[in-house]
Design a protein around this motif. Structure first.
Motif, short mmCIF file in Angstrom:
data_model
loop_
_atom_site.label_atom_id
_atom_site.label_comp_id
_atom_site.label_asym_id
_atom_site.label_seq_id
_atom_site.Cartn_x
_atom_site.Cartn_y
_atom_site.Cartn_z
N LYS A 35 0.84 -1.18 0.00
CA LYS A 35 0.00 0.00 0.00
C LYS A 35 0.89 1.24 0.00
O LYS A 35 1.76 1.38 0.85
N GLY A 36 0.70 2.12 -0.99
CA GLY A 36 1.49 3.33 -1.08
C GLY A 36 2.60 3.27 -2.12
O GLY A 36 3.35 4.23 -2.26
N SER A 68 9.13 10.59 -1.39
CA SER A 68 9.43 9.56 -0.40
C SER A 68 9.17 10.06 1.02
O SER A 68 8.61 9.34 1.85
N ILE A 69 9.58 11.28 1.31
CA ILE A 69 9.35 11.87 2.63
C ILE A 69 7.85 11.96 2.91
O ILE A 69 7.38 11.62 4.00
N VAL A 80 11.09 3.51 3.40
CA VAL A 80 10.64 3.50 2.01
C VAL A 80 11.81 3.00 1.16
O VAL A 80 12.90 3.58 1.21
N GLY A 81 11.56 1.92 0.42
CA GLY A 81 12.57 1.38 -0.48
C GLY A 81 12.46 2.01 -1.85
O GLY A 81 11.40 2.51 -2.23
N MET A 82 13.56 1.99 -2.57
CA MET A 82 13.59 2.56 -3.91
C MET A 82 14.17 1.53 -4.87
O MET A 82 15.14 0.84 -4.53
N LEU A 99 8.13 -0.17 3.04
CA LEU A 99 8.63 -1.48 3.44
C LEU A 99 8.42 -1.77 4.92
O LEU A 99 8.70 -0.93 5.76
N ASN A 100 7.94 -2.96 5.17
CA ASN A 100 7.89 -3.49 6.53
C ASN A 100 8.70 -4.77 6.62
O ASN A 100 9.06 -5.21 7.69
N ASN A 101 8.96 -5.38 5.46
CA ASN A 101 9.82 -6.56 5.37
C ASN A 101 10.32 -6.67 3.93
O ASN A 101 9.85 -5.96 3.04
#
Length: 131
Positions: A35-36, A68-69, A80-82, A99-101
């Motif tokens: 999500k997001g 991202s911010i 936040v991954g890129m 990201l949570n995992n």
């Protein structure tokens, strides 16, 4: 031939926009890993990120950082991954993924969201973007 992203820029294909300026556009991925999940693109149609002129590359990274911010303020996540993959659409795009995992970076996993969830999330992220 115009890419899907060029059609989004021109308004020929709808998108859940979260940020836009004269050079760049950010919108929610319609097949999000999490999500997001946001895509940041230059409005100029250039296939590969390394083909961007140095100045445009730097500006894209500044724009992406701001999105991202805002994303981190809006969507609960560890970070936040890129990613820059570029195989799906021949138009430079940067993926921003809450990201949570590590599984959240797996592009074979997609989260289902309703049209209203997309709209609400896009508006919430947009409210936090400082361009």
């Amino acid at each position: 031939m115009s890419t899907l992203f060029t059609k989004i820029i021109k308004g020929e294909v709808p998108a859940y926009k979260v940020a836009e300026n004269s050079q760049f556009l950010a919108f929610l991925d319609i097949r999000p890993n999490a999500k997001g999940h946001v895509l940041c693109i230059p409005k100029k149609e250039i296939d590969k990120i390394w083909d961007l002129e140095e100045e445009m590359y730097q500006e894209l990274m500044r724009f992406t950082r701001r999105v991202s911010i805002a994303l981190e303020k809006t969507v609960p996540c560890k970070r936040v991954g890129m990613a820059v993959v570029g195989l799906e659409v021949p138009h430079t795009h940067v993926h921003l993924i809450p990201l949570n995992n590590m599984k959240d970076m797996d592009f074979s996993n997609n989260v289902e969201m309703s049209d209203q969830e997309f709209k609400d999330l896009a508006a919430a992220i947009e409210a936090n973007v400082e361009l």
